[in-house]
Design a protein around this motif. Structure first.
Motif, PDB file in Angstrom:
ATOM      1  N   MET A   1      73.695 -14.043   7.907  1.00 33.12           N
ATOM      2  CA  MET A   1      73.677 -12.368   7.674  1.00 33.12           C
ATOM      3  C   MET A   1      72.652 -12.307   9.279  1.00 33.12           C
ATOM      4  SD  MET A   1      71.455 -10.034   4.943  1.00 33.12           S
ATOM      5  CE  MET A   1      71.254  -8.475   5.518  1.00 33.12           C
ATOM      6  N   SER A   2      73.284 -11.233   9.731  1.00 29.81           N
ATOM      7  CA  SER A   2      72.491 -11.054  11.052  1.00 29.81           C
ATOM      8  C   SER A   2      71.014 -10.602  10.943  1.00 29.81           C
ATOM      9  CB  SER A   2      73.426  -9.801  11.921  1.00 29.81           C
ATOM     10  OG  SER A   2      74.704 -10.269  12.203  1.00 29.81           O
ATOM     11  N   PRO A   3      70.333 -11.079  12.078  1.00 27.58           N
ATOM     12  CA  PRO A   3      68.800 -10.690  11.824  1.00 27.58           C
ATOM     13  C   PRO A   3      68.663  -9.300  12.344  1.00 27.58           C
ATOM     14  CG  PRO A   3      69.322 -11.593  14.231  1.00 27.58           C
ATOM     15  CD  PRO A   3      70.615 -11.964  13.187  1.00 27.58           C
ATOM     16  N   THR A   4      67.586  -8.484  11.643  1.00 30.70           N
ATOM     17  CA  THR A   4      67.397  -7.020  11.885  1.00 30.70           C
ATOM     18  C   THR A   4      66.426  -6.931  13.099  1.00 30.70           C
ATOM     19  OG1 THR A   4      65.647  -7.292  10.333  1.00 30.70           O
ATOM     20  CG2 THR A   4      67.858  -6.632   9.372  1.00 30.70           C
ATOM     21  N   VAL A   5      66.740  -5.952  13.913  1.00 30.20           N
ATOM     22  CA  VAL A   5      66.054  -5.467  15.036  1.00 30.20           C
ATOM     23  C   VAL A   5      65.730  -4.103  15.100  1.00 30.20           C
ATOM     24  CG1 VAL A   5      65.874  -5.535  17.606  1.00 30.20           C
ATOM     25  CG2 VAL A   5      66.675  -7.560  16.357  1.00 30.20           C
ATOM     26  N   ALA A   6      64.279  -3.689  14.950  1.00 33.16           N
ATOM     27  CA  ALA A   6      63.946  -2.264  15.203  1.00 33.16           C
ATOM     28  C   ALA A   6      63.657  -2.242  16.733  1.00 33.16           C
ATOM     29  CB  ALA A   6      62.577  -2.103  14.403  1.00 33.16           C
ATOM     30  N   VAL A   7      64.101  -1.015  17.247  1.00 33.76           N
ATOM     31  CA  VAL A   7      63.994  -0.561  18.588  1.00 33.76           C
ATOM     32  C   VAL A   7      62.992   0.546  18.165  1.00 33.76           C
ATOM     33  CG1 VAL A   7      64.826   0.555  20.546  1.00 33.76           C
ATOM     34  CG2 VAL A   7      66.159  -1.327  19.471  1.00 33.76           C
ATOM     35  N   LEU A   8      61.817   0.444  18.867  1.00 38.21           N
ATOM     36  CA  LEU A   8      60.734   1.509  18.615  1.00 38.21           C
ATOM     37  C   LEU A   8      61.061   2.741  19.379  1.00 38.21           C
ATOM     38  CD1 LEU A   8      58.072   2.383  17.617  1.00 38.21           C
ATOM     39  CD2 LEU A   8      56.902   0.888  19.474  1.00 38.21           C
ATOM     40  N   ASP A   9      61.151   3.633  18.597  1.00 35.38           N
ATOM     41  CA  ASP A   9      61.546   4.996  19.190  1.00 35.38           C
ATOM     42  C   ASP A   9      60.204   5.866  19.514  1.00 35.38           C
ATOM     43  OD1 ASP A   9      62.640   7.642  20.024  1.00 35.38           O
ATOM     44  OD2 ASP A   9      63.644   7.855  18.171  1.00 35.38           O
ATOM     45  N   TYR A  10      59.523   5.871  20.746  1.00 32.69           N
ATOM     46  CA  TYR A  10      58.565   6.719  21.050  1.00 32.69           C
ATOM     47  C   TYR A  10      58.676   7.725  22.084  1.00 32.69           C
ATOM     48  CZ  TYR A  10      57.810   3.188  24.828  1.00 32.69           C
ATOM     49  OH  TYR A  10      57.966   2.661  26.114  1.00 32.69           O
ATOM     50  N   GLY A  11      59.779   8.360  22.141  1.00 34.00           N
ATOM     51  CA  GLY A  11      60.036   9.083  23.292  1.00 34.00           C
ATOM     52  C   GLY A  11      60.569   8.681  24.503  1.00 34.00           C
ATOM     53  N   SER A  12      60.554   7.461  24.909  1.00 36.26           N
ATOM     54  CA  SER A  12      60.904   6.852  26.102  1.00 36.26           C
ATOM     55  C   SER A  12      62.263   6.833  26.228  1.00 36.26           C
ATOM     56  CB  SER A  12      60.279   5.416  26.227  1.00 36.26           C
ATOM     57  OG  SER A  12      61.005   4.667  27.469  1.00 36.26           O
ATOM     58  N   GLY A  13      63.024   7.084  27.284  1.00 32.52           N
ATOM     59  CA  GLY A  13      64.385   6.942  27.567  1.00 32.52           C
ATOM     60  C   GLY A  13      64.840   5.549  27.555  1.00 32.52           C
ATOM     61  N   ASN A  14      66.369   5.574  27.438  1.00 27.29           N
ATOM     62  CA  ASN A  14      67.080   4.023  27.606  1.00 27.29           C
ATOM     63  C   ASN A  14      67.306   3.549  26.075  1.00 27.29           C
ATOM     64  OD1 ASN A  14      68.715   2.707  29.377  1.00 27.29           O
ATOM     65  ND2 ASN A  14      67.143   1.226  29.424  1.00 27.29           N
ATOM     66  N   LEU A  15      66.790   4.396  25.315  1.00 33.24           N
ATOM     67  CA  LEU A  15      66.853   3.805  23.876  1.00 33.24           C
ATOM     68  C   LEU A  15      68.171   3.429  23.387  1.00 33.24           C
ATOM     69  CD1 LEU A  15      64.376   6.136  22.153  1.00 33.24           C
ATOM     70  CD2 LEU A  15      63.941   3.987  23.000  1.00 33.24           C
ATOM     71  N   HIS A  16      69.157   3.955  23.892  1.00 27.74           N
ATOM     72  CA  HIS A  16      70.499   3.978  23.099  1.00 27.74           C
ATOM     73  C   HIS A  16      71.190   2.739  23.968  1.00 27.74           C
ATOM     74  CE1 HIS A  16      70.230   7.179  20.424  1.00 27.74           C
ATOM     75  NE2 HIS A  16      69.885   7.936  21.472  1.00 27.74           N
ATOM     76  N   SER A  17      71.090   2.651  25.217  1.00 24.89           N
ATOM     77  CA  SER A  17      71.795   1.516  25.928  1.00 24.89           C
ATOM     78  C   SER A  17      71.203   0.415  25.333  1.00 24.89           C
ATOM     79  CB  SER A  17      71.746   1.632  27.373  1.00 24.89           C
ATOM     80  OG  SER A  17      70.173   1.582  27.797  1.00 24.89           O
ATOM     81  N   ALA A  18      69.775   0.299  24.994  1.00 19.53           N
ATOM     82  CA  ALA A  18      69.278  -0.992  24.673  1.00 19.53           C
ATOM     83  C   ALA A  18      69.833  -1.399  23.149  1.00 19.53           C
ATOM     84  CB  ALA A  18      67.658  -0.906  24.648  1.00 19.53           C
ATOM     85  N   THR A  19      69.847  -0.228  22.479  1.00 16.06           N
ATOM     86  CA  THR A  19      70.379  -0.441  21.023  1.00 16.06           C
ATOM     87  C   THR A  19      71.799  -0.999  20.897  1.00 16.06           C
ATOM     88  OG1 THR A  19      68.877   1.594  20.246  1.00 16.06           O
ATOM     89  CG2 THR A  19      70.967   0.760  18.901  1.00 16.06           C
ATOM     90  N   ARG A  20      72.519  -0.349  21.879  1.00 11.65           N
ATOM     91  CA  ARG A  20      73.917  -1.071  21.881  1.00 11.65           C
ATOM     92  C   ARG A  20      74.176  -2.280  22.430  1.00 11.65           C
ATOM     93  NH1 ARG A  20      74.959   4.468  24.126  1.00 11.65           N
ATOM     94  NH2 ARG A  20      74.803   3.606  26.281  1.00 11.65           N
ATOM     95  N   ALA A  21      73.336  -2.662  23.387  1.00  9.46           N
ATOM     96  CA  ALA A  21      73.243  -3.817  24.033  1.00  9.46           C
ATOM     97  C   ALA A  21      72.686  -5.179  22.965  1.00  9.46           C
ATOM     98  CB  ALA A  21      72.244  -4.092  25.066  1.00  9.46           C
ATOM     99  N   LEU A  22      71.777  -4.813  21.911  1.00 10.44           N
ATOM    100  CA  LEU A  22      71.351  -5.636  21.125  1.00 10.44           C
ATOM    101  C   LEU A  22      72.390  -5.734  20.050  1.00 10.44           C
ATOM    102  CD1 LEU A  22      67.551  -4.037  20.966  1.00 10.44           C
ATOM    103  CD2 LEU A  22      68.312  -6.677  21.336  1.00 10.44           C
ATOM    104  N   ALA A  23      72.921  -4.624  19.366  1.00  9.85           N
ATOM    105  CA  ALA A  23      74.054  -4.462  18.567  1.00  9.85           C
ATOM    106  C   ALA A  23      75.351  -5.695  18.985  1.00  9.85           C
ATOM    107  CB  ALA A  23      74.400  -3.523  18.255  1.00  9.85           C
TER     108      ALA A  23
END
Length: 209
Positions: A1-23
């Motif tokens: 099973m793949s490990p779970t990673v939480a990306v902390l959403d605190y209003g900073s930019g670039n969240l979705h590119s980081a999320t896609r890359a981690l996935a």
């Protein structure tokens, strides 16, 4: 099973590119500001773009500093990226404004001395001996875009077990990444660094349990 990673959403930019890359690197990713989810995940990623003080305000609004400190105290992995890397240090000084950081790393983030700023583009780094992050990518190029960082001439007392990776820009020798216990942090953007960045993210994800 793949490990779970939480990306902390605190209003900073670039969240979705980081999320896609981690996935793409093999993690099950959750973009969230929920403290319980961030504490329970196998790994926590703290991205960040913009000003140091503004990022710290955003983090404080979602209890980010406490979440980060609690995870690290329990030996739970955290990865900071760009300003998410910078806020791990004691403090930042930007445009004359001094702000306290999360304080899990020693040092001050300040404007670089290089004539050409921002430091933008692809650079080879001087990877730390024994680095888990850079295994297999020691000679690769990574994408940077920043005008502030922790400089080598700042005389920081690094912990003995810290693995510090450096980059040279315009005569400045600057922290490019650091690994200390459960904390990893990169001044560059692995999610924008092509195959080298993907390798680094896979290396980090492989450390999660």
């Amino acid at each position: 099973m793949s490990p779970t990673v939480a990306v902390l959403d605190y209003g900073s930019g670039n969240l979705h590119s980081a999320t896609r890359a981690l996935a793409a690197a093999g993690a099950q990713v959750l973009l969230t500001a929920d403290a319980s989810a961030c504490l329970d995940a196998d790994g926590l990623v703290v991205p960040g773009v913009g000003a140091f003080a503004a990022c710290m305000e955003g983090l404080a609004a979602v209890d980010g500093p406490r979440i980060i400190r609690e995870r690290l105290a329990a030996g739970r992995p955290v990865l900071g990226i760009c300003v998410g890397h910078q806020v791990m240090f004691d403090r930042g000084v930007e445009h004359g404004v001094e702000a306290s950081g999360v304080g899990v790393l020693p040092g001050t983030v300040e404007r670089l001395h290089a004539e050409r700023l921002p430091h933008m583009g692809w650079n080879v780094v001087d990877a730390a001996d024994g680095s888990a992050l850079f295994a297999g990518a020691e000679s690769e190029r990574f994408y940077f875009v920043h005008s502030y960082g922790v400089r080598a001439d700042a005389d920081v007392a690094w912990p003995e077990d810290a693995r510090v990776t450096w980059v040279e820009h315009g005569g400045d020798r600057v922290v490019a990444a650091i690994e200390l216990g459960a904390l990893s942090a990169t001044q560059f953007h692995p999610e924008k660094s092509g195959s080298a960045g993907a390798r680094l993210l896979r290396n980090w994800i492989a450390t999660l349990s």
